[in-house]
Design a protein around this motif. Structure first.
Motif, short mmCIF file in Angstrom:
data_model
loop_
_atom_site.label_atom_id
_atom_site.label_comp_id
_atom_site.label_asym_id
_atom_site.label_seq_id
_atom_site.Cartn_x
_atom_site.Cartn_y
_atom_site.Cartn_z
N THR A 19 -0.02 0.84 6.27
CA THR A 19 0.74 1.58 5.27
C THR A 19 0.55 0.93 3.91
O THR A 19 0.63 -0.29 3.78
CB THR A 19 2.24 1.60 5.64
OG1 THR A 19 2.41 2.29 6.88
CG2 THR A 19 3.05 2.31 4.57
N ASP A 32 -2.35 -0.74 -3.45
CA ASP A 32 -1.29 -1.65 -3.87
C ASP A 32 -1.85 -2.84 -4.63
O ASP A 32 -1.14 -3.81 -4.91
CB ASP A 32 -0.47 -2.13 -2.67
CG ASP A 32 -1.31 -2.91 -1.66
OD1 ASP A 32 -2.52 -3.09 -1.91
OD2 ASP A 32 -0.75 -3.33 -0.63
N GLU A 57 1.30 6.33 4.63
CA GLU A 57 1.61 5.70 5.91
C GLU A 57 0.50 5.97 6.92
O GLU A 57 -0.06 7.07 6.99
CB GLU A 57 2.94 6.22 6.45
CG GLU A 57 4.14 5.88 5.57
CD GLU A 57 5.44 6.35 6.18
OE1 GLU A 57 5.38 6.96 7.27
OE2 GLU A 57 6.50 6.12 5.57
N THR A 115 3.40 -0.13 -5.50
CA THR A 115 4.51 -0.61 -6.32
C THR A 115 3.97 -1.56 -7.38
O THR A 115 3.39 -2.59 -7.06
CB THR A 115 5.56 -1.33 -5.46
OG1 THR A 115 6.05 -0.44 -4.46
CG2 THR A 115 6.74 -1.78 -6.33
N SER A 174 3.05 6.20 -1.93
CA SER A 174 2.76 5.43 -0.73
C SER A 174 1.99 6.31 0.25
O SER A 174 1.96 7.54 0.12
CB SER A 174 4.05 4.90 -0.08
OG SER A 174 4.87 5.99 0.32
N GLU A 204 1.82 0.82 -0.05
CA GLU A 204 2.88 1.15 -0.99
C GLU A 204 2.44 0.73 -2.40
O GLU A 204 2.26 -0.45 -2.66
CB GLU A 204 4.19 0.46 -0.61
CG GLU A 204 4.76 0.94 0.71
CD GLU A 204 6.09 0.28 1.04
OE1 GLU A 204 6.49 -0.62 0.27
OE2 GLU A 204 6.72 0.66 2.04
N GLU A 231 7.61 2.59 -8.55
CA GLU A 231 7.14 3.14 -7.28
C GLU A 231 6.22 4.32 -7.60
O GLU A 231 6.67 5.38 -8.02
CB GLU A 231 8.33 3.60 -6.43
CG GLU A 231 9.32 2.51 -6.09
CD GLU A 231 8.79 1.50 -5.10
OE1 GLU A 231 7.77 1.83 -4.42
OE2 GLU A 231 9.34 0.40 -4.98
#
Length: 361
Positions: A60, A320, A281, A64, A279, A62, A276
């Motif tokens: 996954t 990321d 998954e 950020t 994302s 993300e 954010e």
């Protein structure tokens, strides 16, 4: 002659002579033919480092982005004289709170009659008014209001009432009472902020609870210049797109957002901004060091059964800063080069406080 004397005088010198000859022949052979045993040894160093590979994994991602910065009060807005004239009235006093569009000053403006009227009177003289027109023309008096350019507090006046001012002169300032959270990111990380509706979560150590900061804006700043003529290393994308908070003083792009009016903050507070930006998954991922081009389309390199490097086009997604999503072009458990060919691997650095130096594992 005893046997002992024969051994010492003839046999022992002959043996040493034979040993010396064997050694000389061996040295000559090594000098011109090399060591066959060393060539046959699989551990014999060749000076070539085998390419490091990694497996395509499912994980996954993300996106950020962490940015360090400060809380800043909005810049004050200056009221300038629109024309030459006299500031004859003030509708507010210094320290008053005003709204955008409120009247702040009034100016008295004197202008001479337009020359076209004088030209017409000269070309078509009227005997009845000839005596009146012979006197000096009187100025035309008008008044003009000056309005607040923003909502805020009025500063100390830069002029006194009834002062004569010229066009563009500073009269006063209006200081907005709103705050923004401001940080600086590396320009390459702007690719991670393509959504114009993004928000940020701002955290102030020792301050209020983390809050949502809306109206996110990203724009270039006039920070320290960099020499763009220098060649950029092939792994520059990997170096810049990291997940660590970035220094607000570095040159790059300024990122800011509006602090809600009900949040108590002060000018100059340090803060951390978390953005954010999406994302993904359970997707296929590879390290960003393995990809050339980190936005939209890119390429990775695989090794065939003969160890030859094969370029493979891939479609990329969320990153990321450490790993990146591969939407197409690779299958799970595929093996790719860990670093783009021609790039310099960047070792993980660790700082030893006691030794005062960087350690490369």
């Amino acid at each position: 002659m005893s046997q002992r004397r024969v051994f010492r005088r003839f046999i022992l010198p002959s043996a040493w002579l034979l040993i010396g000859a064997l050694i000389a022949v061996s040295l000559v052979k090594l000098a011109f033919t090399g060591s066959a045993s060393a060539q046959d040894d699989q551990l014999y160093p060749t000076g070539e480092v085998p390419a490091e590979t990694v497996m395509v994994e499912t994980s996954t991602v993300e996106n950020t982005l962490k940015i360090a910065g400060n809380i800043k009060l909005l810049e004050s807005q200056t009221l300038n004289a629109p024309v030459d004239g006299v500031v004859n009235w003030a509708f507010v006093k210094p320290g008053d709170n005003v709204s955008k569009g409120d009247r702040i000053f009034q100016m008295r403006i004197e202008t001479m009659p337009e020359t076209t009227e004088q030209v017409e009177s000269e070309t078509n003289p009227d005997p009845a008014t000839e005596e009146d027109s012979s006197g000096p023309a009187k100025p035309v008096v008008s008044y003009r209001d000056i309005y607040a350019p923003a909502t805020g507090k009025v500063s100390k006046f830069d002029i006194e009432l009834n002062d004569e001012v010229t066009k563009g002169a500073d009269l006063a300032k209006v200081q907005p009472q709103n705050f923004t959270a401001v940080g600086t990111i590396n320009p390459l990380d702007r690719y991670r902020l393509t959504d114009s509706t993004l928000e940020a979560t701002v955290t102030i150590d020792g301050g209020p609870e983390p809050f949502t900061c809306k109206n996110l804006r990203v724009g270039d700043t006039s920070g320290p210049s960099t020499d763009s003529s220098k060649d950029q290393s092939p792994n520059a994308d990997m170096e810049s797109m990291s997940g660590e908070p970035q220094n607000e003083n570095s040159s790059g792009s300024e990122t800011s957002c509006d602090v809600p009016a009900d949040i108590v903050v002060f000018d100059g507070l340090t803060m951390n901004m978390d953005i954010e930006a999406g994302s993904a998954e359970n997707v296929l991922t590879v390290p960003v060091s393995a990809v050339r081009g980190l936005v939209g389309q890119g390429a990775v390199w695989r090794l065939d059964e003969n160890g030859k490097e094969i370029r493979t086009e891939v479609e990329l997604g969320v990153t990321d800063g450490k790993v990146i999503e591969v939407r197409s072009g690779l299958k799970a458990d595929s093996e790719v080069l860990r670093y783009v060919p021609g790039s310099d691997p960047v070792p993980e650095q660790e700082f030893d406080e006691e030794m005062g130096m960087e350690i490369y594992p």
